[in-house]
Scaffold this motif. Structure first.
Motif, PDB file in Angstrom:
ATOM      1  N   LEU A 274       0.830  -1.205   0.000  1.00  0.00           N
ATOM      2  CA  LEU A 274       0.000   0.000   0.000  1.00  0.00           C
ATOM      3  C   LEU A 274       0.865   1.256   0.000  1.00  0.00           C
ATOM      4  O   LEU A 274       0.647   2.188  -0.790  1.00  0.00           O
ATOM      5  N   VAL A 275       1.869   1.277   0.869  1.00  0.00           N
ATOM      6  CA  VAL A 275       2.754   2.440   0.945  1.00  0.00           C
ATOM      7  C   VAL A 275       3.590   2.561  -0.326  1.00  0.00           C
ATOM      8  O   VAL A 275       3.751   3.655  -0.881  1.00  0.00           O
ATOM      9  N   LEU A 276       4.131   1.443  -0.802  1.00  0.00           N
ATOM     10  CA  LEU A 276       4.962   1.473  -2.004  1.00  0.00           C
ATOM     11  C   LEU A 276       4.179   1.986  -3.206  1.00  0.00           C
ATOM     12  O   LEU A 276       4.651   2.857  -3.956  1.00  0.00           O
ATOM     13  N   ILE A 277       2.977   1.449  -3.391  1.00  0.00           N
ATOM     14  CA  ILE A 277       2.174   1.835  -4.549  1.00  0.00           C
ATOM     15  C   ILE A 277       1.828   3.316  -4.506  1.00  0.00           C
ATOM     16  O   ILE A 277       1.993   4.046  -5.495  1.00  0.00           O
ATOM     17  N   THR A 278       1.353   3.791  -3.360  1.00  0.00           N
ATOM     18  CA  THR A 278       0.963   5.199  -3.280  1.00  0.00           C
ATOM     19  C   THR A 278       2.180   6.120  -3.347  1.00  0.00           C
ATOM     20  O   THR A 278       2.106   7.211  -3.930  1.00  0.00           O
ATOM     21  N   TYR A 279       3.286   5.694  -2.758  1.00  0.00           N
ATOM     22  CA  TYR A 279       4.517   6.488  -2.838  1.00  0.00           C
ATOM     23  C   TYR A 279       4.948   6.677  -4.292  1.00  0.00           C
ATOM     24  O   TYR A 279       5.244   7.803  -4.731  1.00  0.00           O
ATOM     25  N   LEU A 280       4.967   5.592  -5.057  1.00  0.00           N
ATOM     26  CA  LEU A 280       5.423   5.684  -6.443  1.00  0.00           C
ATOM     27  C   LEU A 280       4.400   6.362  -7.347  1.00  0.00           C
ATOM     28  O   LEU A 280       4.757   6.884  -8.405  1.00  0.00           O
TER      29      LEU A 280
ATOM     30  N   VAL B 138       1.363   9.517 -11.507  1.00  0.00           N
ATOM     31  CA  VAL B 138       2.002   8.705 -12.545  1.00  0.00           C
ATOM     32  C   VAL B 138       1.528   7.258 -12.442  1.00  0.00           C
ATOM     33  O   VAL B 138       1.385   6.713 -11.346  1.00  0.00           O
ATOM     34  N   ASP B 139       1.243   6.665 -13.589  1.00  0.00           N
ATOM     35  CA  ASP B 139       0.927   5.240 -13.654  1.00  0.00           C
ATOM     36  C   ASP B 139       2.223   4.444 -13.726  1.00  0.00           C
ATOM     37  O   ASP B 139       3.193   4.864 -14.371  1.00  0.00           O
ATOM     38  N   ARG B 140       2.222   3.280 -13.095  1.00  0.00           N
ATOM     39  CA  ARG B 140       3.403   2.408 -13.064  1.00  0.00           C
ATOM     40  C   ARG B 140       3.030   1.027 -13.588  1.00  0.00           C
ATOM     41  O   ARG B 140       1.855   0.655 -13.639  1.00  0.00           O
ATOM     42  N   ASP B 141       4.053   0.259 -13.924  1.00  0.00           N
ATOM     43  CA  ASP B 141       3.844  -1.106 -14.404  1.00  0.00           C
ATOM     44  C   ASP B 141       4.428  -2.090 -13.398  1.00  0.00           C
ATOM     45  O   ASP B 141       5.637  -2.137 -13.198  1.00  0.00           O
ATOM     46  N   TYR B 142       3.555  -2.872 -12.766  1.00  0.00           N
ATOM     47  CA  TYR B 142       3.976  -3.889 -11.806  1.00  0.00           C
ATOM     48  C   TYR B 142       3.919  -5.291 -12.404  1.00  0.00           C
ATOM     49  O   TYR B 142       3.918  -6.277 -11.676  1.00  0.00           O
ATOM     50  N   GLY B 143       3.857  -5.376 -13.723  1.00  0.00           N
ATOM     51  CA  GLY B 143       3.816  -6.681 -14.362  1.00  0.00           C
ATOM     52  C   GLY B 143       2.555  -7.440 -14.010  1.00  0.00           C
ATOM     53  O   GLY B 143       1.449  -6.894 -14.026  1.00  0.00           O
ATOM     54  N   VAL B 144       2.716  -8.716 -13.663  1.00  0.00           N
ATOM     55  CA  VAL B 144       1.564  -9.558 -13.345  1.00  0.00           C
ATOM     56  C   VAL B 144       0.808  -9.038 -12.126  1.00  0.00           C
ATOM     57  O   VAL B 144      -0.394  -9.289 -11.970  1.00  0.00           O
TER      58      VAL B 144
ATOM     59  N   ILE C   5      -4.907  -0.922  -9.798  1.00  0.00           N
ATOM     60  CA  ILE C   5      -4.748   0.385  -9.158  1.00  0.00           C
ATOM     61  C   ILE C   5      -3.365   0.957  -9.433  1.00  0.00           C
ATOM     62  O   ILE C   5      -3.139   2.158  -9.265  1.00  0.00           O
ATOM     63  N   THR C   6      -2.451   0.111  -9.872  1.00  0.00           N
ATOM     64  CA  THR C   6      -1.076   0.523 -10.118  1.00  0.00           C
ATOM     65  C   THR C   6      -0.908   1.264 -11.437  1.00  0.00           C
ATOM     66  O   THR C   6      -0.127   2.216 -11.521  1.00  0.00           O
ATOM     67  N   ASP C   7      -1.624   0.833 -12.471  1.00  0.00           N
ATOM     68  CA  ASP C   7      -1.418   1.402 -13.805  1.00  0.00           C
ATOM     69  C   ASP C   7      -2.626   2.181 -14.317  1.00  0.00           C
ATOM     70  O   ASP C   7      -2.736   2.451 -15.513  1.00  0.00           O
ATOM     71  N   THR C   8      -3.531   2.568 -13.403  1.00  0.00           N
ATOM     72  CA  THR C   8      -4.682   3.395 -13.800  1.00  0.00           C
ATOM     73  C   THR C   8      -4.892   4.552 -12.822  1.00  0.00           C
ATOM     74  O   THR C   8      -6.001   5.057 -12.678  1.00  0.00           O
ATOM     75  N   HIS C   9      -3.823   4.968 -12.165  1.00  0.00           N
ATOM     76  CA  HIS C   9      -3.986   5.953 -11.095  1.00  0.00           C
ATOM     77  C   HIS C   9      -4.326   7.344 -11.629  1.00  0.00           C
ATOM     78  O   HIS C   9      -5.030   8.112 -10.965  1.00  0.00           O
ATOM     79  N   VAL C  10      -3.829   7.677 -12.799  1.00  0.00           N
ATOM     80  CA  VAL C  10      -4.164   8.979 -13.382  1.00  0.00           C
ATOM     81  C   VAL C  10      -5.669   9.070 -13.615  1.00  0.00           C
ATOM     82  O   VAL C  10      -6.317  10.053 -13.232  1.00  0.00           O
TER      83      VAL C  10
END
Length: 255
Positions: free
Chosen positions: A135-141, A166-172, A180-185
């Motif tokens: 949770l912290v890692l995802i929101t931080y990035l 910024v959207d990020r790519d966490y793979g699988v 929630i990682t790649d659709t945050h914008v």
């Protein structure tokens, strides 16, 4: 998680994203406001220890003591119904959230008595640490990147703030985390949208936003280390309105 407590602070985060004065979480400080020991942590060992504490204790420290949160003139906590985070009409629900957390604590205590503290730590505590860490890692990035600006009141508006993510790519793990990682914008642009429409919305808005859409496909472990190294404080962009006095702020790392 104190449900209503975080619901209200997170709503304010969405209303004030990117604002140095009003955002609720991951609010960067100007260099002059950094604690005295910050310079001593600006090295590989210091960054490792900082990230270790952030990923393990960051979430409970934020909830209990507002660490990395909005600056208030007095003590602020998600567990304090009369704290400055909440308005009068919200305070009753903060009591309800506190009761829920207390009830869960009592249940865990009974389980520890019945099965042992070690069993509770393995079955509940360890998974909780993993969830909190992600949770912290995802929101931080999502909110920390060298290309993301922050704004003072002379330059901030809601749309600028919503796009300062910024959207990020966490793979699988993108699918595991319901994207929630790649659709945050898109989440910040349409915060009431159900998560199962987030990918569709992201595909729709990405060509419209063009250069204003932020995506970084850097592997997460590399991105985490880079941001911990490069995004230590913010300074104003000399080319913006107000010059060194304010306006648009960017991450810096030089001491």
């Amino acid at each position: 998680v104190p449900y209503f407590s975080w619901k209200y602070s997170h709503r304010r985060h969405h209303s004030n994203t990117g604002s140095l004065e009003k955002d609720e979480v991951f609010v960067p400080k100007p260099k002059a406001q950094l604690p005295w020991y910050s310079g001593y942590l600006n090295n590989p060992l210091g960054r490792f220890l900082t990230m270790l504490v952030t990923l393990t204790l960051g979430w409970p420290l934020y909830l209990a003591f507002n660490v990395s949160g909005h600056h208030y003139d007095r003590f602020a906590s998600h567990f304090d119904p009369y704290g400055p985070i909440y308005s009068d009409r919200e305070r009753l629900q903060i009591f309800v959230s506190d009761a829920g957390v207390l009830g869960m604590g009592c249940l865990l205590l009974q389980l520890a008595r019945a099965w042992s503290l070690g069993w509770v730590a393995r079955v509940y505590g360890a998974p909780l640490l993993v969830v909190n860490g992600f949770l912290v890692l995802i929101t931080y990035l999502q909110h920390t990147h060298p290309a993301l600006p922050h704004y003072d009141k002379s330059e901030w508006d809601w749309l600028r703030g919503a796009l300062a993510t910024v959207d990020r790519d966490y793979g699988v793990l993108n699918r595991v985390f319901h994207n929630i990682t790649d659709t945050h914008v898109a989440h910040h642009l349409f915060s009431t949208m159900p998560h199962y429409h987030a990918m569709e919305a992201t595909r729709a808005v990405r060509p419209i936003l063009g250069e204003y859409y932020q995506f970084d496909g850097t592997p997460v472990y590399k991105a985490m280390w880079r941001e911990a190294k490069e995004c230590l404080y913010v300074e104003p962009d000399e080319g913006t309105k107000g010059g060194s006095g304010g306006g648009v702020f960017w991450y810096r790392n030089k001491f």
